[in-house]
Design an enzyme around this catalytic site. Structure first.
Site, PDB file in Angstrom:
ATOM      1  N   TYR A 162      -8.708  -3.293 -11.367  1.00  0.00           N
ATOM      2  CA  TYR A 162      -8.409  -2.022 -10.703  1.00  0.00           C
ATOM      3  C   TYR A 162      -7.131  -1.371 -11.255  1.00  0.00           C
ATOM      4  CZ  TYR A 162     -11.195  -2.962  -6.353  1.00  0.00           C
ATOM      5  OH  TYR A 162     -12.158  -3.180  -5.413  1.00  0.00           O
ATOM      6  N   LYS A 185       0.143   5.381  -6.017  1.00  0.00           N
ATOM      7  CA  LYS A 185      -0.868   5.439  -7.091  1.00  0.00           C
ATOM      8  C   LYS A 185      -1.735   6.682  -6.964  1.00  0.00           C
ATOM      9  CE  LYS A 185      -4.679   4.299  -6.465  1.00  0.00           C
ATOM     10  NZ  LYS A 185      -5.187   2.940  -6.327  1.00  0.00           N
ATOM     11  N   CYS A 209       0.831  -1.213   0.000  1.00  0.00           N
ATOM     12  CA  CYS A 209       0.000   0.000   0.000  1.00  0.00           C
ATOM     13  C   CYS A 209       0.861   1.256   0.000  1.00  0.00           C
ATOM     14  CB  CYS A 209      -0.927  -0.008   1.214  1.00  0.00           C
ATOM     15  SG  CYS A 209      -1.783   1.555   1.457  1.00  0.00           S
ATOM     16  N   GLU A 226      -6.832   2.079 -13.581  1.00  0.00           N
ATOM     17  CA  GLU A 226      -6.276   3.261 -12.900  1.00  0.00           C
ATOM     18  C   GLU A 226      -5.036   3.779 -13.625  1.00  0.00           C
ATOM     19  OE1 GLU A 226      -7.821   2.490  -8.313  1.00  0.00           O
ATOM     20  OE2 GLU A 226      -5.781   1.928  -8.817  1.00  0.00           O
ATOM     21  N   HIS A 273     -27.292  21.092  -1.088  1.00  0.00           N
ATOM     22  CA  HIS A 273     -27.257  21.640  -2.437  1.00  0.00           C
ATOM     23  C   HIS A 273     -26.246  22.777  -2.535  1.00  0.00           C
ATOM     24  CE1 HIS A 273     -28.913  22.422  -6.378  1.00  0.00           C
ATOM     25  NE2 HIS A 273     -28.990  23.706  -6.090  1.00  0.00           N
ATOM     26  N   GLU A 333     -26.076  14.837  -3.421  1.00  0.00           N
ATOM     27  CA  GLU A 333     -27.487  15.023  -3.051  1.00  0.00           C
ATOM     28  C   GLU A 333     -28.402  14.152  -3.906  1.00  0.00           C
ATOM     29  OE1 GLU A 333     -29.385  18.852  -4.049  1.00  0.00           O
ATOM     30  OE2 GLU A 333     -27.599  19.326  -5.215  1.00  0.00           O
ATOM     31  N   CYS A 391      -1.400   1.684  -3.165  1.00  0.00           N
ATOM     32  CA  CYS A 391      -2.415   2.735  -2.992  1.00  0.00           C
ATOM     33  C   CYS A 391      -1.832   4.149  -2.899  1.00  0.00           C
ATOM     34  CB  CYS A 391      -3.216   2.503  -1.726  1.00  0.00           C
ATOM     35  SG  CYS A 391      -3.504   0.789  -1.313  1.00  0.00           S
TER      36      CYS A 391
END
Ligand code: NDP
Length: 457
Positions: free
Chosen positions: A178, A50, A42, A182, A436, A441, A47
């Site tokens: 993945y 990346k 990681c 990516e 908003h 939303e 991660c």
């Protein structure tokens, strides 16, 4: 014997470090053995670097989009070696922080390879031995080549892509998971000409089909050449380039070929077979809900167990194991409702069941969708779309899955995981006030009648 411990952890990645630290805090004499750099996949080659590269790539969209808001830029250019160096500095800082935290917790660190020499005995690469009342296998995984075609050794994997000495101006990415999407997305934004070859009709098998389509469309908009159903048949060096013969009969030249075709657990040569530890067909350590193997005193957490191969899951498994063994609190990890994100641009965030998975399991499934042009695109003129989707059990009104593709979708998925885990219904979403103007939303304003699907049998 270099030491006598309550707990010896093999592997200094996310799961191993957390387990070691918590075990030590519970009072266990703890050691961790790591042969590369503390931090694991990681932090060092996954991660974290990346995501830094994804941030780097998104400036391309920002510079382009800014024109619609009155900005102009001249001579914006990207320098790959600067990014690689900045990334290296940051992961070195993080690796040092991992070390400091372990030391602060009183964990002994051995920077060498560790293997099982026998029950309760770990052999270190430098010839020393550790005795362990409990041992944890947290050795993670590694990319596997995937394809067995001539010249595949000329391709690189996700470990090597971060530190390429030269920016790959023409890049072929092989795989549709993945990592493949990516890197295709980020290298295209950094200025590479990217082709993505994968065997299915859409990338990201297992994700909701509408989101897979949205990702494919966004990659195509970013200039990635999608080669569905196409794989390399042979790779050969041709001067400075790699000539790749593809299964559709064409041949193309690239500077690099990145293979991202899944990862394999790191169990080879650890001495697990000698101890009688049960392994799965792919070599992963087989464990129960408490991360115990079939051999007393031997445990496994993280990618090496091939449950859900994500960093936060490994961390949770490591923490739970330390609590179970040394905290007087037996803890099993709940592997349901694990959110995840795919950091393309825009990104995909998801938690719970895809429409396809829900329709296979539930008698009545209601699908609510919002597909719209995000506000930023109105002035930027970009073709970006945002897609949001709720998958609802039509009989109980419980929300089974929430999926987003758009800016901030990963952040949304993290928060959506809370109501889904708590069993929220569509009525709960509807009763929640909107904020908003946000994209999120839309998740509480999907009012129209759903598309209802009844299971055939
Ligand atoms: P994935 O398992 O996600 O995807 C593997 C890809 O390789 C799939 O597209 C698969 O195709 C393809 N493939 C595998 N074998 C073959 C074959 N023999 N021939 C053709 N195609 C093949 O693996 P990745 O390498 O992308 O990532 C590894 C893991 O790392 C992920 O599963 C995830 O756990 C983790 N990860 C998580 C990230 C995140 O959370 N954002 C980011 C990066 C990695 P098919 O779909 O057809 O089977």
């Amino acid at each position: 014997m270099a030491g006598d411990y309550d707990f010896v952890v093999l592997g200094g990645g996310s799961g191993g470090v957390r387990a070691a630290r918590i075990a030590s805090q519970h009072g266990a004499r703890t050691a961790i053995v790591e042969e590369f750099r503390l931090g694991g996949t990681c932090v060092i080659r996954g991660c974290v670097p990346k995501k830094l590269y994804v941030y780097a790539s998104r400036f391309a969209d920002d510079f382009r989009d800014s024109a619609g808001f009155g900005w102009s830029f001249e001579n914006a250019r990207f320098d790959w070696p600067s990014l690689v160096a900045a990334k290296e500095k940051e992961i070195s800082r993080l690796s040092a922080a991992y070390r400091a935290n372990l030391e602060k917790a009183g964990v002994d660190i051995f920077e060498t390879r560790g293997t099982f020499a026998g029950r309760g005995e770990i052999a270190l690469g430098d010839g020393r031995r550790l005795r362990a009342r409990h041992a944890l296998v947290a050795t993670g995984g590694r990319p596997h080549a995937g394809l067995d075609v001539p010249g595949i050794d000329l391709a690189i994997d996700s470990n090597r892509v971060f530190d390429l000495p030269k920016f790959p101006a023409r890049l072929l990415v092989v795989g549709g998971g993945y990592i493949a999407v990516e890197f295709a997305s980020l290298f295209a934004r950094l200025g590479a000409e990217v082709a993505l070859a994968f065997r299915a009709d859409l990338p990201l098998r297992g994700f909701d089909a509408d989101l897979r389509k949205a990702v494919a469309d966004a990659l195509a908009r970013a200039g990635v050449a999608l080669r569905a159903g196409v794989l390399p048949k042979a790779i050969r060096r041709d001067g400075d380039a790699l000539a790749v013969a593809l299964s559709d009969g064409s041949e193309k030249r690239f500077d690099q070929v990145l293979c991202a075709m899944g990862r394999a657990p790191n169990t080879a040569g650890l001495g697990l077979e000698g101890l009688g530890v049960a392994l799965k067909a792919n070599g992963a350590v087989a464990v129960d809900r408490y991360s115990a193997t079939n051999v007393a005193g031997v445990h496994g957490v993280g990618d090496v167990t091939d449950r859900i191969n994500l960093t936060p899951v490994a961390i949770r498994e490591g923490h739970a194991l330390a609590d179970t063994l040394f905290g007087g609190k037996p803890t099993a990890v709940d592997h349901d409702h694990v959110p995840s994100a795919v950091f393309t641009t825009p990104e995909l965030g998801t938690v719970g069941l895809s429409e396809e998975a829900a329709r296979a399991r539930f008698c009545v499934v209601d699908i609510h969708k919002a597909d719209f042009r995000p506000m930023r695109a109105t002035l930027s003129g970009s073709g970006d779309r945002t897609l949001m989707k709720l998958v609802v059990d039509g009989e109980t009104d419980r929300v089974l899955g929430a999926h987003a593709f758009g800016d901030g979708a990963g952040e949304m998925a993290q928060l959506l995981a809370i109501p889904l885990r708590m069993g929220a219904t569509k009525a709960d979403f509807d009763a929640t006030m909107a904020l908003h103007p946000t994209a999120a939303e839309e998740f509480v304003t999907m009012r129209g009648p759903p598309a209802r699907h009844l299971r055939a049998s």
